[in-house]
Structure formats: C-alpha cells, structure tokens
Write a protein that holds these residues in place. Structure first.
Motif, short mmCIF file in Angstrom:
data_model
loop_
_atom_site.label_atom_id
_atom_site.label_comp_id
_atom_site.label_asym_id
_atom_site.label_seq_id
_atom_site.Cartn_x
_atom_site.Cartn_y
_atom_site.Cartn_z
N ARG A 134 0.85 -1.16 0.06
CA ARG A 134 0.02 0.14 0.04
C ARG A 134 0.73 1.35 -0.02
O ARG A 134 1.77 1.39 0.79
N CYS A 135 0.78 1.98 -1.09
CA CYS A 135 1.48 3.20 -1.25
C CYS A 135 1.21 4.14 -0.12
O CYS A 135 0.06 4.21 0.08
N ALA A 136 2.26 4.90 0.55
CA ALA A 136 1.74 5.70 1.66
C ALA A 136 1.17 7.12 1.23
O ALA A 136 0.28 7.68 1.96
N HIS A 137 1.12 7.27 -0.11
CA HIS A 137 0.37 8.47 -0.90
C HIS A 137 -0.91 8.32 -1.01
O HIS A 137 -1.95 9.13 -0.65
N VAL A 138 -1.25 7.35 -1.48
CA VAL A 138 -2.79 6.77 -1.82
C VAL A 138 -2.53 5.40 -1.59
O VAL A 138 -1.77 4.41 -2.08
N ALA A 139 -3.56 4.93 -0.95
CA ALA A 139 -3.62 3.39 -0.48
C ALA A 139 -4.12 2.38 -1.97
O ALA A 139 -5.01 1.64 -2.25
N THR A 144 9.03 6.55 -4.27
CA THR A 144 10.18 5.66 -3.98
C THR A 144 10.18 5.45 -2.64
O THR A 144 10.18 6.47 -1.59
N TYR A 145 10.75 4.21 -2.15
CA TYR A 145 11.07 4.06 -0.76
C TYR A 145 12.03 3.11 -0.75
O TYR A 145 12.64 2.41 -1.54
N SER A 205 14.13 -0.19 4.76
CA SER A 205 13.32 0.55 6.04
C SER A 205 11.83 0.91 5.51
O SER A 205 11.18 1.24 6.27
N GLY A 206 11.61 1.04 4.38
CA GLY A 206 10.20 1.45 3.69
C GLY A 206 10.38 2.96 4.02
O GLY A 206 9.16 3.80 3.61
N ARG A 207 11.20 3.59 4.29
CA ARG A 207 11.24 5.26 4.23
C ARG A 207 10.99 5.81 2.90
O ARG A 207 11.73 5.42 1.76
N CYS A 208 10.31 6.77 2.89
CA CYS A 208 9.99 7.66 1.71
C CYS A 208 11.25 8.53 1.10
O CYS A 208 11.91 9.01 2.03
N CYS A 264 5.04 10.63 -1.77
CA CYS A 264 4.82 10.01 -0.15
C CYS A 264 5.11 11.22 0.43
O CYS A 264 4.60 10.91 1.77
N ALA A 265 5.80 12.43 0.22
CA ALA A 265 6.03 13.28 1.10
C ALA A 265 6.38 13.08 2.56
O ALA A 265 5.97 13.51 3.46
#
Length: 135
Positions: free
Chosen positions: A66-71, A97-98, A102-105, A110-111
């Motif tokens: 699930r993208c952090a920007h839009v699910a 991009t992540y 770590s999954g960090r943006c 994803c801002a």
C-alpha cells in the motif's frame, strides 16, 4: 535452581506463543536478492489487506502493499516492487520511491510518509509473518 526453572518455563511459554503467531509465507528460496517479491494478505485494523516480502541486502523485508501517498498497491506486475536498479521500492501508479531496507519515503508524492513495515522472520529455510511492526 527453582528460579532458573521458573524462568525457563516462562521462556518456553513465550516461544510457544510466538510459534502460534507465526504464519508461513513461503520458502526462503522463493526470494532472490532484489528480485520478485511474494505477495500475501494480512489483517490490518480488522481488514484483509495485501502485503509482500522481498529480499534486500541479504535480509527479508516485509511491508503492506500500500503506497503511503494513496492506498494503492505498489507492484507494477504481481510481485514486481523494485525499480530498474533493484535498489528502491517504487509505486507503479505515482512513482513514489521507498528505501527497500526501511520503507522510508525517498521521494515523490509520499511526502515523507513511510510504508507500513511488517515483522517477518527467516528460519529453517522458511519465511514467516509475525505481525505488523508498528502495532
């Protein structure tokens, strides 16, 4: 001796609970370094949602798909999560991009919001889902 035995019983109970919570995802050999991931579903806030595991820098990493920007799901084809360099995870819809470790943006819409990390464990040639990391 009694104290030691009591501590051992407690450790055994914790290990049994952990084993009960573990859910087999796949065999370790199903994941190649920065290759195709394995999709599966997990319960997240009472809903069944898509998730995935990939291998990066020799370790298994798991996230909600699930993208952090839009699910929306990240993969551009089933199990294809990495960018063309095999370094970062990328959302196929909006290009967020992540960091795979770590999954960090790292950039895009994803801002700064990270992926939701999963607790996964590799042991005895198998990969197990243990829960959501931030619950």
């Amino acid at each position: 001796a009694r104290l030691y035995a009591a501590r051992l019983r407690g450790e055994r109970r914790r290990a049994a609970r952990m084993a009960d919570d573990a859910r087999l995802i796949c065999a370790s050999g199903a994941l190649r370094e920065a290759g195709t991931g394995v999709r599966f579903e997990v319960e997240y806030f009472g809903e069944q949602v898509p998730a995935f595991v990939v291998r990066f820098q020799g370790r298994v990493r798991g996230y909600l798909n699930r993208c952090a920007h839009v699910a929306m799901e990240l993969d551009w084809r089933a199990g294809e999560f990495f960018d063309s360099t095999g370094r970062d995870l990328i959302c196929s819809t909006h290009g967020a991009t992540y960091a795979a470790d770590s999954g960090r943006c790292l950039g895009g819409p994803c801002a700064g919001a990270p992926l939701v990390a999963l607790l996964v464990e590799e042991r005895a040639g198998q990969i197990y889902y243990m829960g959501v990391a931030d619950e």
